[in-house]
Scaffold this motif. Structure first.
Motif, PDB file in Angstrom:
ATOM      1  N   GLY A 182      13.125  11.283  22.713  1.00 48.20           N
ATOM      2  CA  GLY A 182      11.758  11.727  22.455  1.00 48.20           C
ATOM      3  C   GLY A 182      11.611  13.178  22.871  1.00 48.20           C
ATOM      4  N   MET A 183      10.378  13.663  22.833  1.00 49.54           N
ATOM      5  CA  MET A 183      10.126  15.065  23.164  1.00 49.54           C
ATOM      6  C   MET A 183       9.422  15.187  24.508  1.00 49.54           C
ATOM      7  N   VAL A 184       9.755  16.269  25.203  1.00 46.84           N
ATOM      8  CA  VAL A 184       9.124  16.563  26.488  1.00 46.84           C
ATOM      9  C   VAL A 184       8.764  18.047  26.511  1.00 46.84           C
ATOM     10  N   TYR A 185       7.636  18.346  27.118  1.00 49.55           N
ATOM     11  CA  TYR A 185       7.255  19.742  27.350  1.00 49.55           C
ATOM     12  C   TYR A 185       7.674  20.055  28.773  1.00 49.55           C
ATOM     13  N   PHE A 186       8.843  20.668  28.890  1.00 50.84           N
ATOM     14  CA  PHE A 186       9.520  20.824  30.171  1.00 50.84           C
ATOM     15  C   PHE A 186       9.639  22.297  30.519  1.00 50.84           C
ATOM     16  N   ARG A 187       8.953  22.690  31.593  1.00 45.23           N
ATOM     17  CA  ARG A 187       9.014  24.064  32.087  1.00 45.23           C
ATOM     18  C   ARG A 187       8.668  25.074  30.986  1.00 45.23           C
ATOM     19  N   ASP A 188       7.560  24.815  30.321  1.00 47.52           N
ATOM     20  CA  ASP A 188       6.996  25.707  29.299  1.00 47.52           C
ATOM     21  C   ASP A 188       7.823  25.794  28.027  1.00 47.52           C
ATOM     22  N   HIS A 189       8.685  24.814  27.807  1.00 47.00           N
ATOM     23  CA  HIS A 189       9.464  24.757  26.570  1.00 47.00           C
ATOM     24  C   HIS A 189       9.407  23.332  26.024  1.00 47.00           C
ATOM     25  N   LEU A 190       9.452  23.229  24.698  1.00 49.43           N
ATOM     26  CA  LEU A 190       9.453  21.916  24.060  1.00 49.43           C
ATOM     27  C   LEU A 190      10.893  21.537  23.726  1.00 49.43           C
ATOM     28  N   TYR A 191      11.332  20.393  24.252  1.00 49.90           N
ATOM     29  CA  TYR A 191      12.677  19.898  24.006  1.00 49.90           C
ATOM     30  C   TYR A 191      12.621  18.519  23.375  1.00 49.90           C
ATOM     31  N   SER A 192      13.600  18.250  22.538  1.00 47.06           N
ATOM     32  CA  SER A 192      13.870  16.877  22.126  1.00 47.06           C
ATOM     33  C   SER A 192      15.047  16.411  22.957  1.00 47.06           C
ATOM     34  N   VAL A 193      14.879  15.299  23.675  1.00 43.49           N
ATOM     35  CA  VAL A 193      15.885  14.877  24.646  1.00 43.49           C
ATOM     36  C   VAL A 193      16.330  13.445  24.394  1.00 43.49           C
ATOM     37  N   ILE A 194      17.512  13.140  24.915  1.00 41.53           N
ATOM     38  CA  ILE A 194      18.005  11.758  24.925  1.00 41.53           C
ATOM     39  C   ILE A 194      18.412  11.433  26.360  1.00 41.53           C
ATOM     40  N   ALA A 195      18.373  10.155  26.695  1.00 38.47           N
ATOM     41  CA  ALA A 195      18.781   9.705  28.022  1.00 38.47           C
ATOM     42  C   ALA A 195      19.751   8.541  27.873  1.00 38.47           C
ATOM     43  N   VAL A 196      20.915   8.653  28.513  1.00 36.95           N
ATOM     44  CA  VAL A 196      21.916   7.579  28.511  1.00 36.95           C
ATOM     45  C   VAL A 196      22.426   7.416  29.935  1.00 36.95           C
ATOM     46  N   PRO A 197      22.904   6.226  30.292  1.00 35.75           N
ATOM     47  CA  PRO A 197      23.411   6.024  31.658  1.00 35.75           C
ATOM     48  C   PRO A 197      24.827   6.556  31.815  1.00 35.75           C
ATOM     49  N   LEU A 198      25.148   7.004  33.018  1.00 32.17           N
ATOM     50  CA  LEU A 198      26.520   7.342  33.387  1.00 32.17           C
ATOM     51  C   LEU A 198      27.149   6.069  33.939  1.00 32.17           C
ATOM     52  N   LEU A 199      28.209   5.578  33.302  1.00 33.39           N
ATOM     53  CA  LEU A 199      28.820   4.298  33.652  1.00 33.39           C
ATOM     54  C   LEU A 199      30.070   4.524  34.493  1.00 33.39           C
ATOM     55  N   THR A 200      30.116   3.848  35.701  1.00 36.57           N
ATOM     56  CA  THR A 200      31.276   4.059  36.591  1.00 36.57           C
ATOM     57  C   THR A 200      31.866   2.762  37.182  1.00 36.57           C
ATOM     58  N   PRO A 201      32.015   1.658  36.560  1.00 31.41           N
ATOM     59  CA  PRO A 201      31.612   1.332  35.188  1.00 31.41           C
ATOM     60  C   PRO A 201      30.164   0.842  35.063  1.00 31.41           C
ATOM     61  N   VAL A 202      29.514   0.565  36.198  1.00 33.57           N
ATOM     62  CA  VAL A 202      28.109   0.151  36.122  1.00 33.57           C
ATOM     63  C   VAL A 202      27.246   1.409  36.077  1.00 33.57           C
ATOM     64  N   PRO A 203      26.006   1.322  35.589  1.00 37.23           N
ATOM     65  CA  PRO A 203      25.133   2.512  35.580  1.00 37.23           C
ATOM     66  C   PRO A 203      24.970   3.089  36.976  1.00 37.23           C
ATOM     67  N   SER A 204      25.284   4.393  37.114  1.00 33.71           N
ATOM     68  CA  SER A 204      25.217   5.060  38.418  1.00 33.71           C
ATOM     69  C   SER A 204      24.292   6.257  38.418  1.00 33.71           C
ATOM     70  N   ALA A 205      23.940   6.764  37.231  1.00 31.38           N
ATOM     71  CA  ALA A 205      23.060   7.927  37.118  1.00 31.38           C
ATOM     72  C   ALA A 205      22.572   7.999  35.677  1.00 31.38           C
ATOM     73  N   TRP A 206      21.642   8.933  35.436  1.00 37.48           N
ATOM     74  CA  TRP A 206      21.143   9.158  34.087  1.00 37.48           C
ATOM     75  C   TRP A 206      21.534  10.544  33.603  1.00 37.48           C
ATOM     76  N   ILE A 207      22.071  10.582  32.384  1.00 37.15           N
ATOM     77  CA  ILE A 207      22.406  11.850  31.733  1.00 37.15           C
ATOM     78  C   ILE A 207      21.292  12.173  30.739  1.00 37.15           C
ATOM     79  N   ILE A 208      20.695  13.347  30.893  1.00 35.31           N
ATOM     80  CA  ILE A 208      19.657  13.812  29.966  1.00 35.31           C
ATOM     81  C   ILE A 208      20.223  15.013  29.200  1.00 35.31           C
ATOM     82  N   LEU A 209      20.252  14.909  27.884  1.00 29.59           N
ATOM     83  CA  LEU A 209      20.673  16.016  27.030  1.00 29.59           C
ATOM     84  C   LEU A 209      19.520  16.383  26.103  1.00 29.59           C
ATOM     85  N   GLY A 210      19.337  17.680  25.870  1.00 24.01           N
ATOM     86  CA  GLY A 210      18.228  18.084  25.005  1.00 24.01           C
ATOM     87  C   GLY A 210      18.504  19.385  24.275  1.00 24.01           C
ATOM     88  N   PHE A 211      17.805  19.558  23.164  1.00 22.64           N
ATOM     89  CA  PHE A 211      17.833  20.836  22.461  1.00 22.64           C
ATOM     90  C   PHE A 211      16.403  21.333  22.320  1.00 22.64           C
TER      91      PHE A 211
END
Length: 286
Positions: A153-182
């Motif tokens: 989805g989209m977020v207005y983050f620090r005065d910029h509009l980004y489209s972002v995705i969130a996926v878990p970091l697997l080690t092998p169980v979820p240990s953190a969240w990876i957020i990528l955006g453009f």
């Protein structure tokens, strides 16, 4: 001075003049009705073109999100990245984020713990609000990702509009969240323009005050549009008219999928006079 009144020389001339006048009147009425029909048809086609541009915008965002989602899924199982995460070294994790963000081609990359607090960031200027342990300001995105395994989805983050995705970091169980955006910037929306008289603006609504952080409008017109949309010229998901100075624009507002409490919209506009020029040429031919 004596005024001479016009008189028909014969009854036949009178009948002929009457029918010629009637024929001319019928033609004028027909041309008027055809002109009205053409104008309405043109407005309908312009409105459909606005909606098509909105759909192209959503499709392009969705395509970029799918690419980021694939990259994020691959990264969540990447051995080298998991090794960097396992060191718990801030410098090592920051370096890994920087390298992977550049390799993926993302504008923004964040690493969060499972509670939604920052571990490390890349692609944005560091500041107190981004310190490790500080809360990520979009917990609804994390909740959605927790429930579905991923989210976008989209977020207005620090005065910029980004489209972002969130996926878990697997080690092998979820240990953190990876957020990528453009970032949704002028360069991104400029590529959607098929006509020179079409304008695209992204609107950020902060508590009822609407601003335009990104637009293909000239700066002067952008200020006029901001004033108009805050003064009541606002009708999402309908084609409506908006004045910019002496020009009339047909406008369409499309809500964007967003996270947080501040909605985002795409405002698509076309100069009505410029779009109507082909129909005006038809009018002259008629």
């Amino acid at each position: 001075m004596r005024v001479t009144r016009f008189q028909f020389k014969s009854f036949r001339s009178r009948i002929l003049t009457f029918f010629l006048g009637l024929l001319l009147l019928i033609q004028l009425i027909s041309l008027y009705l055809v002109d009205i029909a053409n104008t309405r048809n043109a407005d309908t086609l312009i409105g459909e073109a606005l909606v098509t541009t909105v759909q192209a915008f959503h499709n392009r965002v969705a395509s970029r999100n799918e690419a980021l989602m694939l990259a994020g899924s691959l990264l969540s199982g990447d051995f080298a990245f998991k090794t960097a995460f396992g060191t718990h070294s801030q410098r090592t994790i920051e370096s890994a984020l920087q390298n992977h963000r550049r390799r993926i081609g993302a504008d923004l990359m964040l690493l969060l713990d499972l509670d939604g607090n920052y571990i490390s960031t890349s692609g944005t200027v560091p500041g107190p609000s981004l310190q490790p342990g500080t809360r990520f300001p979009f917990p609804d995105l994390i909740r959605a990702a927790t429930q579905a395994g991923r989210a976008s989805g989209m977020v207005y983050f620090r005065d910029h509009l980004y489209s972002v995705i969130a996926v878990p970091l697997l080690t092998p169980v979820p240990s953190a969240w990876i957020i990528l955006g453009f970032e949704i910037d002028t360069g991104f929306i400029q590529g959607l323009l098929q006509e020179n008289n079409t304008r695209i603006s992204l609107v950020h609504d902060a508590g009822g005050h609407r601003s335009i952080p990104v637009s293909t409008l000239p700066s002067g017109q952008r200020a006029e549009v901001e004033e108009e949309i805050n003064a009541g010229a606002w009708s999402p998901e309908t084609v409506y008219e908006m004045h910019h100075g002496h020009s009339l624009y047909l406008s369409y507002v499309s809500p964007l999928p967003y996270w947080g409490t501040e909605p985002a919209y795409a405002l698509i506009q076309r100069d009505r006079a410029a779009a109507m020029r082909p129909y005006y040429r038809i009018r002259l031919l008629l």
